[in-house]
Structure formats: structure tokens, C-alpha cells
Design a protein around this motif. Structure first.
Motif, PDB file in Angstrom:
ATOM      1  N   ILE A 219       0.850  -1.190   0.000  1.00 22.21           N
ATOM      2  CA  ILE A 219       0.000   0.000   0.000  1.00 22.21           C
ATOM      3  C   ILE A 219       0.887   1.242   0.000  1.00 22.21           C
ATOM      4  CG2 ILE A 219      -1.812   1.240   1.261  1.00 22.21           C
ATOM      5  CD1 ILE A 219      -2.357  -1.583   2.625  1.00 22.21           C
ATOM      6  N   GLN A 220       0.659   2.141  -0.943  1.00 24.60           N
ATOM      7  CA  GLN A 220       1.467   3.364  -1.030  1.00 24.60           C
ATOM      8  C   GLN A 220       0.652   4.581  -0.624  1.00 24.60           C
ATOM      9  OE1 GLN A 220       2.485   4.788  -4.887  1.00 24.60           O
ATOM     10  NE2 GLN A 220       3.759   6.439  -4.103  1.00 24.60           N
ATOM     11  N   LYS A 221       1.281   5.446   0.136  1.00 17.46           N
ATOM     12  CA  LYS A 221       0.720   6.759   0.444  1.00 17.46           C
ATOM     13  C   LYS A 221       1.868   7.750   0.504  1.00 17.46           C
ATOM     14  CE  LYS A 221      -2.175   9.376   3.636  1.00 17.46           C
ATOM     15  NZ  LYS A 221      -2.941   9.354   4.919  1.00 17.46           N
ATOM     16  N   ASP A 222       1.832   8.732  -0.378  1.00 19.77           N
ATOM     17  CA  ASP A 222       2.904   9.729  -0.469  1.00 19.77           C
ATOM     18  C   ASP A 222       4.254   9.028  -0.652  1.00 19.77           C
ATOM     19  OD1 ASP A 222       0.975  11.726  -0.084  1.00 19.77           O
ATOM     20  OD2 ASP A 222       1.151  11.582   2.084  1.00 19.77           O
ATOM     21  N   SER A 223       5.179   9.238   0.261  1.00 23.39           N
ATOM     22  CA  SER A 223       6.525   8.676   0.099  1.00 23.39           C
ATOM     23  C   SER A 223       6.765   7.464   0.989  1.00 23.39           C
ATOM     24  CB  SER A 223       7.583   9.736   0.409  1.00 23.39           C
ATOM     25  OG  SER A 223       7.443  10.182   1.748  1.00 23.39           O
ATOM     26  N   LYS A 224       5.687   6.771   1.370  1.00 20.98           N
ATOM     27  CA  LYS A 224       5.810   5.587   2.229  1.00 20.98           C
ATOM     28  C   LYS A 224       5.024   4.420   1.645  1.00 20.98           C
ATOM     29  CE  LYS A 224       6.488   7.992   6.646  1.00 20.98           C
ATOM     30  NZ  LYS A 224       7.860   7.474   6.856  1.00 20.98           N
ATOM     31  N   ILE A 225       5.433   3.215   2.050  1.00 26.73           N
ATOM     32  CA  ILE A 225       4.653   2.026   1.735  1.00 26.73           C
ATOM     33  C   ILE A 225       4.366   1.259   3.021  1.00 26.73           C
ATOM     34  CG2 ILE A 225       5.418   1.692  -0.651  1.00 26.73           C
ATOM     35  CD1 ILE A 225       7.335  -0.509   0.470  1.00 26.73           C
ATOM     36  N   LEU A 226       3.218   0.617   3.033  1.00 23.07           N
ATOM     37  CA  LEU A 226       2.834  -0.304   4.100  1.00 23.07           C
ATOM     38  C   LEU A 226       2.651  -1.664   3.460  1.00 23.07           C
ATOM     39  CD1 LEU A 226       1.611  -1.266   6.844  1.00 23.07           C
ATOM     40  CD2 LEU A 226      -0.564  -0.290   6.069  1.00 23.07           C
ATOM     41  N   VAL A 227       3.328  -2.664   3.997  1.00 21.99           N
ATOM     42  CA  VAL A 227       3.242  -4.026   3.473  1.00 21.99           C
ATOM     43  C   VAL A 227       2.549  -4.891   4.513  1.00 21.99           C
ATOM     44  CG1 VAL A 227       4.515  -6.004   2.562  1.00 21.99           C
ATOM     45  CG2 VAL A 227       5.362  -3.675   2.168  1.00 21.99           C
ATOM     46  N   ARG A 228       1.468  -5.539   4.120  1.00 19.49           N
ATOM     47  CA  ARG A 228       0.744  -6.442   5.011  1.00 19.49           C
ATOM     48  C   ARG A 228       0.899  -7.865   4.503  1.00 19.49           C
ATOM     49  NH1 ARG A 228      -4.203  -2.626   5.048  1.00 19.49           N
ATOM     50  NH2 ARG A 228      -3.871  -1.305   6.888  1.00 19.49           N
ATOM     51  N   MET A 229       1.416  -8.727   5.376  1.00 14.49           N
ATOM     52  CA  MET A 229       1.631 -10.129   5.019  1.00 14.49           C
ATOM     53  C   MET A 229       1.305 -10.995   6.235  1.00 14.49           C
ATOM     54  SD  MET A 229       5.733  -9.498   4.513  1.00 14.49           S
ATOM     55  CE  MET A 229       6.157 -11.212   4.357  1.00 14.49           C
ATOM     56  N   GLY A 230       0.062 -11.461   6.303  1.00 14.61           N
ATOM     57  CA  GLY A 230      -0.364 -12.259   7.437  1.00 14.61           C
ATOM     58  C   GLY A 230      -0.320 -11.458   8.720  1.00 14.61           C
ATOM     59  N   SER A 231       0.368 -11.980   9.725  1.00 14.42           N
ATOM     60  CA  SER A 231       0.444 -11.334  11.032  1.00 14.42           C
ATOM     61  C   SER A 231       1.587 -10.321  11.124  1.00 14.42           C
ATOM     62  CB  SER A 231       0.629 -12.391  12.128  1.00 14.42           C
ATOM     63  OG  SER A 231       1.831 -13.117  11.919  1.00 14.42           O
ATOM     64  N   LEU A 232       2.258 -10.063  10.009  1.00 13.45           N
ATOM     65  CA  LEU A 232       3.390  -9.133   9.993  1.00 13.45           C
ATOM     66  C   LEU A 232       3.072  -7.933   9.116  1.00 13.45           C
ATOM     67  CD1 LEU A 232       6.393  -8.588  10.759  1.00 13.45           C
ATOM     68  CD2 LEU A 232       7.012  -9.789   8.654  1.00 13.45           C
ATOM     69  N   SER A 233       3.386  -6.734   9.605  1.00 12.02           N
ATOM     70  CA  SER A 233       3.236  -5.509   8.829  1.00 12.02           C
ATOM     71  C   SER A 233       4.558  -4.749   8.841  1.00 12.02           C
ATOM     72  CB  SER A 233       2.131  -4.622   9.407  1.00 12.02           C
ATOM     73  OG  SER A 233       0.877  -5.272   9.375  1.00 12.02           O
ATOM     74  N   LEU A 234       4.876  -4.103   7.717  1.00  8.56           N
ATOM     75  CA  LEU A 234       6.087  -3.302   7.599  1.00  8.56           C
ATOM     76  C   LEU A 234       5.728  -1.945   7.007  1.00  8.56           C
ATOM     77  CD1 LEU A 234       6.708  -6.402   6.298  1.00  8.56           C
ATOM     78  CD2 LEU A 234       9.038  -5.590   6.530  1.00  8.56           C
ATOM     79  N   VAL A 235       6.342  -0.898   7.516  1.00  7.21           N
ATOM     80  CA  VAL A 235       6.191   0.437   6.945  1.00  7.21           C
ATOM     81  C   VAL A 235       7.587   0.976   6.655  1.00  7.21           C
ATOM     82  CG1 VAL A 235       5.459   2.813   7.347  1.00  7.21           C
ATOM     83  CG2 VAL A 235       4.003   0.925   8.090  1.00  7.21           C
ATOM     84  N   SER A 236       7.756   1.516   5.465  1.00 11.86           N
ATOM     85  CA  SER A 236       9.070   2.035   5.085  1.00 11.86           C
ATOM     86  C   SER A 236       8.925   3.297   4.253  1.00 11.86           C
ATOM     87  CB  SER A 236       9.853   0.995   4.278  1.00 11.86           C
ATOM     88  OG  SER A 236      11.029   1.549   3.723  1.00 11.86           O
ATOM     89  N   SER A 237       9.899   4.185   4.386  1.00 13.11           N
ATOM     90  CA  SER A 237      10.016   5.313   3.459  1.00 13.11           C
ATOM     91  C   SER A 237      10.544   4.790   2.128  1.00 13.11           C
ATOM     92  CB  SER A 237      10.984   6.365   4.007  1.00 13.11           C
ATOM     93  OG  SER A 237      10.528   6.892   5.230  1.00 13.11           O
ATOM     94  N   LEU A 238      10.064   5.368   1.045  1.00  8.35           N
ATOM     95  CA  LEU A 238      10.580   5.057  -0.274  1.00  8.35           C
ATOM     96  C   LEU A 238      11.838   5.873  -0.535  1.00  8.35           C
ATOM     97  CD1 LEU A 238       7.190   5.076  -2.210  1.00  8.35           C
ATOM     98  CD2 LEU A 238       8.559   3.056  -1.654  1.00  8.35           C
ATOM     99  N   ILE A 239      12.658   5.401  -1.455  1.00  9.39           N
ATOM    100  CA  ILE A 239      13.829   6.162  -1.867  1.00  9.39           C
ATOM    101  C   ILE A 239      13.374   7.236  -2.844  1.00  9.39           C
ATOM    102  CG2 ILE A 239      16.071   6.065  -3.029  1.00  9.39           C
ATOM    103  CD1 ILE A 239      16.261   3.136  -2.130  1.00  9.39           C
ATOM    104  N   GLU A 240      13.790   8.451  -2.607  1.00 11.41           N
ATOM    105  CA  GLU A 240      13.375   9.557  -3.462  1.00 11.41           C
ATOM    106  C   GLU A 240      14.386   9.780  -4.572  1.00 11.41           C
ATOM    107  OE1 GLU A 240      12.672  12.969  -1.076  1.00 11.41           O
ATOM    108  OE2 GLU A 240      11.031  12.044   0.062  1.00 11.41           O
ATOM    109  N   GLY A 241      13.885  10.218  -5.718  1.00  8.32           N
ATOM    110  CA  GLY A 241      14.757  10.472  -6.860  1.00  8.32           C
ATOM    111  C   GLY A 241      14.237   9.799  -8.107  1.00  8.32           C
TER     112      GLY A 241
END
Length: 372
Positions: A219-241
Motif C-alpha cells: 500500500i502506497q501513500k505519499d513517500s511511504k509504503i505499508l506491506v501487510r503479510m499475514g500477522s506481519l506488517s512493515l512500513v518504510s520510506s521510499l527512496i526519493e529520486g
């Protein structure tokens, strides 16, 4: 707070989320794992400035609560248990976690949790849903080619380009280029691109178990992504450029085409590279019509040579060309086909490697300039 669970279950969850913690946290609270117990549901969260991970675990809860426990201390202790049932308790008004097993009791000082940020969950503008086996393949066949040089951030991530139902992932360090494409039925007609840090993708790949195949949502919003995979979630900033045009380094055609057994090639590289010289781990290939001779030599190690069968057709034969042996090995380790194609033009022109039966995967590798 008080709950009990199997040590292996908790150790696995702790080891998973603590990968989000920086080796040099910029504040003491970011060296800890935030635990929140509500009924029988335990949430573990760890983060740094640009990366967060959350794991949900079912335990036997006795008393709800919130604590922030040092990740290193807890992880090291849990690693020393096998199949024990553990009880973890924090008494109200204390700043200490008590861990009790059948034979022992351990006390770990806690970190104040009042200022710990909440997990940055969000609903996004774009949602890409992929089967976990396909996502794992897209990651594993490209992320190894990314750079580890933080001074060149554009090349420390995988470029994911979506054009309708066609998805292309690209990893490069400018000396090699890995491109993997797919056409998942779950994709919509939207078009966009993401530049995702390699560190994040490696953690995603490490947690794709395949035990109960399921879809993964990016899932993308602005310059971040949220990854949902079962019981684990990850949020990360995207690389800009702006990622460069990845098609430019690919030669429009190749004069020679060699078909080689992948396992034979991998084993030959492993042996010959033991004698490779310098920081580039150089091995030489002498390509002939019916065989390929691999060789390397170093004054302080000796020399090695392997002759492997292969079929080469083309205009520029025999051809002498040299490569970084690690780059060749990485390609062989990340595919599972029986035969591979090596296409070449000259000793200094980029070469292309592909599985014989998979045109969706391309690996471009730059030769090393040597004297034969």
C-alpha cells in the motif's frame, strides 16, 4: 502485564521485528521492542526513523499492559531456550521485566515507553496485491544486484514499475543489472513506480514462508509504503529520486550465444574463484564453440582452471572475457532452471545471462578489463 507462551514462538517474533532497529539508534527508545498485550493478543513493534515492523502473536494473556524492552537483551536470552513455556511479567509501578521458565528466573530492566511512537499504519492511495510466491521471486531475482553504497541511494533499492498488469522489478549497482517481469492477475490497470529500499525487500522475502500461501498487499501513500503479510506488517520510506532508464545498458543484439548447464557452471565458478585475484574476484572465460574454459590466478594463491561442456553459436569465436566471479555466482544461485544462456559481443561489451526457459528474467553484467 503478564502472559505466557512458547519460547520458540516468542523468539521468532522478536528476531523478526528487531531487524527494523538500526545498528546505531538515534535515541534509546529505538533500541527497544514495544510490547502491547490486549487479552490474548500480543503486538511487538520495532522501528527506526525510516522503517517499522509489527508482529501480532497469540499468547496466553493474564494481565494487559504496555512495555518497552531492550531488543538485544531479550533476543539474546530467548535464543538460549528451546521448547520451554515462558511467563513474562511486569509488575505495576516497576521498570523491570521478569521472565520465568521451569528452571529459572531472569530480570531485564525496561526502557520508558511513554514517548515511543505508535506504529504508522495507514490506508493508501494505491494498493498492489501479489501472491507471495510471485513477490518472493521478484525480490530474490533482483535485490541481490542492488548497491550497498549509501552515498548512491538511488541504487540501494529495487525499482518496481507497474504498467497496467505488467510489473517489472529492477536492481542494479551500475556494474550489473537484474530485471524480472511478471503479469499478475491481481493487478489493476494503474501505472506508477516505486523505489523500495533493498533492506526492506530482504525482510519481506525472509518472512515469505509459503506454508499457507497468501497474498501480500503493498500500500502506497505519499513517500511511504505499508506491506501487510499475514500477522506481519512493515512500513518504510521510499527512496526519493528519478531512477535512470534501465534499458540503456542493454545491447540491442548479441553476436554469440552459449548454452550451459547451470549447476556445472555454478560449481566450476565456486572452485575457480578460490584463486581469483583482487577486489573484483576476477575469473576469465575462454568461450569456444563446444566448451568454455574458466580460469583464475593470483600470485599468493596459485591458479585454477575448469573446462565445461557447452554449445556456443556466433560470429566472435573464440572469445576471451573476464567477470567478477561473485556477480556470476549471484545469478546462478538465484535461479532454479537446468540450463542458462550467456550472450556476448566482445571482451569489453556488457553480456547477458538468462534462464533458457524464462524470457521474463534478464541479467546484464559488465566485463572486467584484463590482459589475456
Amino acid at each position: 502485564m503478564q502472559f505466557s507462551c512458547e519460547s520458540a514462538q516468542l523468539a521468532k517474533a522478536v528476531n523478526t521485528v528487531k531487524k527494523a532497529i538500526s545498528s546505531s539508534p538515534n535515541a534509546p527508545i529505538f533500541s527497544g521492542i514495544h510490547m502491547s498485550l490486549n487479552g490474548n493478543t500480543l503486538e511487538l513493534v520495532a522501528m527506526d526513523v525510516n522503517f517499522s515492523m509489527k508482529k501480532v502473536l497469540e499468547v496466553n494473556g493474564n494481565e494487559d499492559g504496555v512495555i518497552l524492552v531492550p531488543a538485544q537483551s531479550l533476543g539474546d536470552l530467548l535464543a538460549k531456550f528451546s521448547t520451554d513455556i515462558l511467563t513474562l511479567t511486569q509488575k505495576e509501578g516497576t521498570q523491570e521485566l521478569t521472565l520465568t521458565s521451569e528452571t529459572g528466573t531472569y530480570h531485564i530492566p525496561l526502557i520508558g515507553s511513554d514517548d515511543y511512537p505508535s506504529f504508522p499504519e495507514f490506508e493508501g492511495e494505491r494498493i498492489l496485491t501479489l501472491p507471495e510466491d510471485l513477490l518472493g521471486q521478484l525480490i530474490r531475482q533482483t535485490v541481490y544486484a542492488c548497491s550497498t553504497d549509501e552515498s548512491r541511494p538511488l541504487f540501494t533499492g529495487v525499482f518496481m514499475e507497474k504498467k497496467g498488469q505488467h510489473i517489472t522489478c529492477v536492481g542494479t549497482n551500475t556494474h550489473r543489472l537484474a530485471i524480472k517481469s511478471a503479469d499478475p492477475e491481481t493487478a489493476d490497470d494503474s501505472e506508477y513506480s516505486l523505489l523500495i529500499p533493498a533492506r526492506v525487500l530482504k525482510e519481506i522475502a525472509n518472512n515469505l514462508t509459503g506454508e499457507l500461501p497468501e497474498d501480500v498487499a503493498i500500500i502506497q501513500k505519499d513517500s511511504k509504503i505499508l506491506v501487510r503479510m499475514g500477522s506481519l506488517s512493515l512500513v518504510s520510506s521510499l527512496i526519493e529520486g528519478t531512477f535512470p532508464d534501465y534499458s540503456r545498458p542493454i545491447p540491442p543484439s548479441f553476436k554469440n550465444r552459449s548454452v550451459l548447464n547451470r549447476q556445472d557452471l555454478e560449481r566450476a565458478i565456486q572452485r575457480v574463484s578460490l584463486f581469483a585475484q583482487g577486489e573484483y574476484n576476477i575469473i576469465r572465460l575462454n568461450i569456444e564453440a563446444d566448451r568454455v574454459i574458466l580460469s583464475s590466478a593470483a600470485s599468493d594463491r596459485g591458479q585454477g582452471m575448469e573446462i565445461m561442456e557447452g554449445v556456443t553459436t556466433g560470429e566472435e569465436l573464440p572469445l576471451n572475457i573476464a567477470f567478477n566471479s561473485k556477480y556470476l555466482m549471484d545469478f546462478c544461485k538465484n535461479i532454479s532452471c537446468d540450463q542458462v544462456v550467456l550472450e556476448t559481443n566482445s571482451s569489453l561489451s556488457p553480456a547477458r545471462m538468462m534462464p533458457v526457459d524464462d524470457p521474463s528474467y534478464t541479467y546484464i553484467i559488465t566485463p572486467v578489463r584484463v590482459i589475456f
